[in-house]
Design an enzyme around this catalytic site. Sequence first.
Site, PDB file in Angstrom:
ATOM      1  N   ASN A  15       0.839  -1.209   0.000  1.00  0.00           N
ATOM      2  CA  ASN A  15       0.000   0.000   0.000  1.00  0.00           C
ATOM      3  C   ASN A  15       0.870   1.254   0.000  1.00  0.00           C
ATOM      4  OD1 ASN A  15      -3.089  -0.452   0.198  1.00  0.00           O
ATOM      5  ND2 ASN A  15      -2.200  -2.053   1.495  1.00  0.00           N
ATOM      6  N   MET A  80       0.467  -3.415  12.431  1.00  0.00           N
ATOM      7  CA  MET A  80      -0.187  -4.523  13.121  1.00  0.00           C
ATOM      8  C   MET A  80      -0.289  -4.362  14.644  1.00  0.00           C
ATOM      9  SD  MET A  80      -1.293  -6.221  10.793  1.00  0.00           S
ATOM     10  CE  MET A  80      -1.141  -6.763   9.114  1.00  0.00           C
ATOM     11  N   LEU A  82      -1.944  -2.055  18.008  1.00  0.00           N
ATOM     12  CA  LEU A  82      -2.975  -1.084  18.379  1.00  0.00           C
ATOM     13  C   LEU A  82      -2.274   0.158  18.939  1.00  0.00           C
ATOM     14  CD1 LEU A  82      -6.087  -0.894  18.575  1.00  0.00           C
ATOM     15  CD2 LEU A  82      -5.897  -1.710  20.926  1.00  0.00           C
ATOM     16  N   ASN A  98      -6.778   4.411   8.481  1.00  0.00           N
ATOM     17  CA  ASN A  98      -6.348   3.015   8.376  1.00  0.00           C
ATOM     18  C   ASN A  98      -7.122   2.336   7.262  1.00  0.00           C
ATOM     19  OD1 ASN A  98      -5.055   0.555   9.137  1.00  0.00           O
ATOM     20  ND2 ASN A  98      -6.867  -0.061  10.294  1.00  0.00           N
ATOM     21  N   HIS A 100      -8.535  -1.575   6.088  1.00  0.00           N
ATOM     22  CA  HIS A 100      -8.776  -2.897   6.665  1.00  0.00           C
ATOM     23  C   HIS A 100      -9.456  -3.780   5.609  1.00  0.00           C
ATOM     24  CE1 HIS A 100      -9.334  -5.714   9.970  1.00  0.00           C
ATOM     25  NE2 HIS A 100     -10.553  -5.930   9.506  1.00  0.00           N
TER      26      HIS A 100
END
Length: 183
Positions: A15, A80, A82, A98, A100
Amino acid sequence: MCYNIAVLLSGNGSNLKAIIDKGIKVSFVASNNPKALGLKIAKNENIPIYSCNNISDLEEEVLKLIIKYDVKLLVLAGYMKLLSKYFVKSLPLKFIVNIHPSLLPKYKGMNAIKQALEDCAQYTGVTIHYVDEGMDSGSIIKQEIIKINEIDTLETLKHRLQLIEHRLYSDTIKSILIRNLQN
Ligand code: GRF
């Protein structure tokens, strides 16, 4: 595009590559994983990199770098971990985005594609959302849906979703930056 973004990642960085290829200026790339392939991509593009596997040290440095480079948007691209509440609260609202690989709020967290397959879901997709203190819980910016084919495996579905991600993430980031520029 004169607005600076920064990217936080843990892995391959496909990405990140798509974002760079769209001409979006990346001020720095940071990672919790010193061996992340995404760091190599950044290095090859002469983008400053920072890595540290101690999460609180990493977050502290990223906050400093955001100020140093006058970053306008922090982009998570396969990060990966939090983010801590402290880190999120230290930045303005709608500052972190973000991507997902599911239609949130379905299949949050790790292994979202596997979760969809195991659930025999007929559809899945990609979600781009703002990041809050929860896990994949911030407000949704954009979603794109695809049908899961009977012949899809983890690999084929991941590939189909990533093709969407690479287009959708950079287009959405560009739109956010342009919108912010106008306000
Ligand atoms: C992507 O599938 C993204 O949805 C998820 O992590 C993956 C990162 O892939 N958050 P890459 O490192 O950009 O190739």
